[in-house]
Design a protein around this motif. Structure first.
Motif, PDB file in Angstrom:
ATOM      1  N   ASP A  57      63.868 -22.139  69.644  1.00  0.00           N
ATOM      2  CA  ASP A  57      63.105 -22.828  68.598  1.00  0.00           C
ATOM      3  C   ASP A  57      61.673 -23.113  69.049  1.00  0.00           C
ATOM      4  O   ASP A  57      60.726 -22.919  68.291  1.00  0.00           O
ATOM      5  CB  ASP A  57      63.791 -24.133  68.189  1.00  0.00           C
ATOM      6  CG  ASP A  57      65.111 -23.905  67.472  1.00  0.00           C
ATOM      7  OD1 ASP A  57      65.285 -22.824  66.874  1.00  0.00           O
ATOM      8  OD2 ASP A  57      65.963 -24.800  67.515  1.00  0.00           O
ATOM      9  N   ALA A  97      66.530 -15.329  62.117  1.00  0.00           N
ATOM     10  CA  ALA A  97      67.434 -16.226  61.382  1.00  0.00           C
ATOM     11  C   ALA A  97      68.406 -16.920  62.332  1.00  0.00           C
ATOM     12  O   ALA A  97      68.623 -18.131  62.234  1.00  0.00           O
ATOM     13  CB  ALA A  97      68.196 -15.453  60.320  1.00  0.00           C
ATOM     14  N   VAL A  98      68.975 -16.170  63.245  1.00  0.00           N
ATOM     15  CA  VAL A  98      69.929 -16.750  64.192  1.00  0.00           C
ATOM     16  C   VAL A  98      69.217 -17.742  65.108  1.00  0.00           C
ATOM     17  O   VAL A  98      69.684 -18.864  65.316  1.00  0.00           O
ATOM     18  CB  VAL A  98      70.636 -15.648  65.020  1.00  0.00           C
ATOM     19  CG1 VAL A  98      71.410 -16.245  66.185  1.00  0.00           C
ATOM     20  CG2 VAL A  98      71.555 -14.822  64.136  1.00  0.00           C
ATOM     21  N   ASP A 101      68.297 -21.121  63.410  1.00  0.00           N
ATOM     22  CA  ASP A 101      69.339 -21.908  62.756  1.00  0.00           C
ATOM     23  C   ASP A 101      69.664 -23.154  63.582  1.00  0.00           C
ATOM     24  O   ASP A 101      70.215 -23.061  64.681  1.00  0.00           O
ATOM     25  CB  ASP A 101      70.595 -21.068  62.564  1.00  0.00           C
ATOM     26  CG  ASP A 101      71.602 -21.722  61.645  1.00  0.00           C
ATOM     27  OD1 ASP A 101      71.680 -22.970  61.628  1.00  0.00           O
ATOM     28  OD2 ASP A 101      72.307 -20.997  60.939  1.00  0.00           O
ATOM     29  N   LYS A 109      74.014 -18.893  69.633  1.00  0.00           N
ATOM     30  CA  LYS A 109      72.935 -17.978  69.249  1.00  0.00           C
ATOM     31  C   LYS A 109      72.962 -16.726  70.116  1.00  0.00           C
ATOM     32  O   LYS A 109      72.846 -15.604  69.615  1.00  0.00           O
ATOM     33  CB  LYS A 109      71.578 -18.673  69.365  1.00  0.00           C
ATOM     34  CG  LYS A 109      71.373 -19.746  68.325  1.00  0.00           C
ATOM     35  CD  LYS A 109      70.063 -20.497  68.551  1.00  0.00           C
ATOM     36  CE  LYS A 109      69.921 -21.643  67.572  1.00  0.00           C
ATOM     37  NZ  LYS A 109      68.653 -22.352  67.716  1.00  0.00           N
TER      38      LYS A 109
END
Length: 128
Positions: A57, A97-98, A101, A109
């Protein structure tokens, strides 16, 4: 850094050095990039010096702030295998996307990305 494997430790240093280089190329100070990416200045400094391993992230936020490929950062951080990288190919969006999330743990992940990469390899015609 003693807890990291040799490969992970090398990747952390590599991603930190790469981020520092990209930040300088973008003519941003450490503080400016930390503000743009929404991470603390000390944490970003530790990433650049190879003392911290950023999450997917955080890498995504930094890539967006620097306007560079998040996938490149994932490879440099050891999250994505360079052989499984889709760089230069049609982007699928699955990796992003993974990785973005929030409902998934880092381990989940990685497992999902490993499964996805194996399916892509299985369905990619051989060039032999």
């Amino acid at each position: 850094m003693a807890k990291l494997s040799d490969r992970a430790a090398g990747a952390v240093g590599s991603v930190g050095e790469y981020l520092a280089e990209q930040r300088r190329n973008a003519q941003l100070s450490l503080r400016q990039l930390s503000d743009l990416a929404g991470v603390s200045n000390p944490y970003l400094s530790q990433i650049e010096r190879g003392l911290r391993k950023p999450s997917a992230d955080v890498l995504q936020q930094l890539a967006k702030a620097l306007r560079i490929s998040a996938e490149t950062l994932y490879v440099r951080a050891g999250i994505l295998d360079p052989d499984e990288s889709q760089e230069g190919k049609q982007p699928s969006g699955v990796v992003d996307a993974v990785l973005l999330d929030p409902a998934l743990s880092e381990r989940q992940k990685r497992v999902l990305l490993d499964v996805y990469a194996s399916f892509v390899r299985e369905n990619t015609p051989s060039t032999d």
